[in-house]
Write an enzyme that holds these catalytic residues in place. Sequence first.
Site, PDB file in Angstrom:
ATOM      1  N   ASP A   1     -42.582  28.328 -33.341  1.00  0.00           N
ATOM      2  CA  ASP A   1     -42.638  28.937 -34.674  1.00  0.00           C
ATOM      3  C   ASP A   1     -43.868  29.832 -34.859  1.00  0.00           C
ATOM      4  OD1 ASP A   1     -40.375  27.300 -35.225  1.00  0.00           O
ATOM      5  OD2 ASP A   1     -41.748  25.633 -35.539  1.00  0.00           O
TER       6      ASP A   1
ATOM      7  N   HIS B   1     -35.158  31.613 -33.859  1.00  0.00           N
ATOM      8  CA  HIS B   1     -35.876  32.869 -34.003  1.00  0.00           C
ATOM      9  C   HIS B   1     -35.421  33.580 -35.264  1.00  0.00           C
ATOM     10  CE1 HIS B   1     -36.739  33.013 -29.430  1.00  0.00           C
ATOM     11  NE2 HIS B   1     -37.660  32.363 -30.102  1.00  0.00           N
TER      12      HIS B   1
HETATM   13  P1  IMP Z   1     -36.272  18.880 -28.354  1.00  0.00           P
HETATM   14  O1  IMP Z   1     -36.715  20.173 -27.727  1.00  0.00           O
HETATM   15  O2  IMP Z   1     -35.117  19.059 -29.318  1.00  0.00           O
HETATM   16  O3  IMP Z   1     -36.050  17.790 -27.347  1.00  0.00           O
HETATM   17  O4  IMP Z   1     -37.499  18.343 -29.262  1.00  0.00           O
HETATM   18  C1  IMP Z   1     -38.726  17.961 -28.688  1.00  0.00           C
HETATM   19  C2  IMP Z   1     -39.897  18.364 -29.587  1.00  0.00           C
HETATM   20  O5  IMP Z   1     -40.065  19.772 -29.582  1.00  0.00           O
HETATM   21  C3  IMP Z   1     -39.711  17.975 -31.060  1.00  0.00           C
HETATM   22  O6  IMP Z   1     -40.979  17.649 -31.590  1.00  0.00           O
HETATM   23  C4  IMP Z   1     -39.186  19.257 -31.695  1.00  0.00           C
HETATM   24  O7  IMP Z   1     -39.451  19.306 -33.062  1.00  0.00           O
HETATM   25  C5  IMP Z   1     -39.982  20.290 -30.921  1.00  0.00           C
HETATM   26  N1  IMP Z   1     -39.315  21.586 -30.851  1.00  0.00           N
HETATM   27  C6  IMP Z   1     -38.287  21.927 -30.034  1.00  0.00           C
HETATM   28  N2  IMP Z   1     -37.955  23.224 -30.223  1.00  0.00           N
HETATM   29  C7  IMP Z   1     -38.797  23.720 -31.136  1.00  0.00           C
HETATM   30  C8  IMP Z   1     -38.976  25.024 -31.698  1.00  0.00           C
HETATM   31  O8  IMP Z   1     -38.296  26.000 -31.367  1.00  0.00           O
HETATM   32  N3  IMP Z   1     -39.965  25.129 -32.642  1.00  0.00           N
HETATM   33  C9  IMP Z   1     -40.755  24.093 -32.976  1.00  0.00           C
HETATM   34  N4  IMP Z   1     -40.636  22.869 -32.469  1.00  0.00           N
HETATM   35  C10 IMP Z   1     -39.671  22.686 -31.552  1.00  0.00           C
HETATM   36 MG    MG Z   2     -38.851  29.150 -33.668  1.00  0.00          MG
END
Ligand code: IMP
Ligand code: MG
Length: 335
Positions: free
Chosen positions: A17, A47
């Site tokens: 983000d 995005h």
């Molecule tokens: P996962 O990627 O869904 O397995 O989540 C693992 C960790 O990464 C969690 O804390 C999510 O909130 C974080 N996370 C995954 N993708 C994003 C993203 O695009 N932006 C912010 N946090 C993310």
């Molecule tokens: Mg993002």
Amino acid sequence: MSAIQHVDICCGLSWGDEGKGKIVSQLSKSGDYDFVCRWSGGNNAGHTVYVNNKQYSTHLIPSGIFYGVKSVIGPGCVIHLKSFMQEIRYLQENGFDTSLVRVSPRAHVVLEQHIQEDIQTYAKRLGTTGNGIGPCYRDKYLRNGKRVMDFIEDFKDYIWDDHLYGKVLCEGAQGFWLDIDYGNYPYVTSSSTLPYGACSLGFSPKKIRYIYGATKIYDTRVGYDPDFPDDLLNDPILTKLGEIGKEFGTTTGRRRTVNYLNLDKLIQAINMSGTTHLIISKVDIVEEVGIFKYYFQNILHSCESLDCMKSCLVDLLRTHTCIEDVVFSSKPTEI
Ligand code: IMP
Ligand code: MG
């Protein structure tokens, strides 16, 4: 077979983000690239980009698609067919040319059971996005996974021939501190978010020219992380930053925990990623709130004005990193 001229990479230096979508879409708009590629993750990413003053949100397809650039989902990514097709339809309905989308036959496919397992087990325990990302990568590394090539009929209009040439831009997903190796394990994502991960697209690290590192002027974290304790959510100024900065997840809609910029972590991320150009976004938000703080050497520093904060940050970044350029960005629509 024509060769790759050079590769530029945009990566996140924080916890996702950080405005990578904005940077990648602006770079794509320049018409300088033959390809824009994703190298890791799946539709856990989100995005937000602005094209002709209209806001669009995507999760998997690289932001080059908004500017007519071939958009590749690489072998290191994971793809949920239904979500992919939904995103294709969304882009088509909005008039974008989805014939430019290419998917690596080697990319792994997120199955419904991966999503169910992620929601039931890991969304609560680890704060994942519940998109089946971890279970899909687990099966990949167990060598038990299903790949795009196993569903060739479903993906037939989008299969990539594994061939990159000319000028390539790589779009990172998530951020440095969510990396599987460098993040706060186990509260991390399941893939490499650092620029070296981009080489899995099939090029030598010697081809890399610029690395655009993205961060915000304050930190945010979505999903559970003991480094972002819950009492931050009760801090009135941090809450205000989150409200004015609209700090809610693009993918899950969850409220993001906000903290002041941790410069120690940012410096480490810049140095390890090899960032050449740093883009610090959301400067307008701290200006509106009127609080100018950052952590350096574990001490919270406070500046009198935005100009003072900017010059302190630039001085410290120039001393502790080798970045060539720092840009402060105050607009969601452009750098
Ligand atoms: P996962 O990627 O869904 O397995 O989540 C693992 C960790 O990464 C969690 O804390 C999510 O909130 C974080 N996370 C995954 N993708 C994003 C993203 O695009 N932006 C912010 N946090 C993310
Ligand atoms: Mg993002």
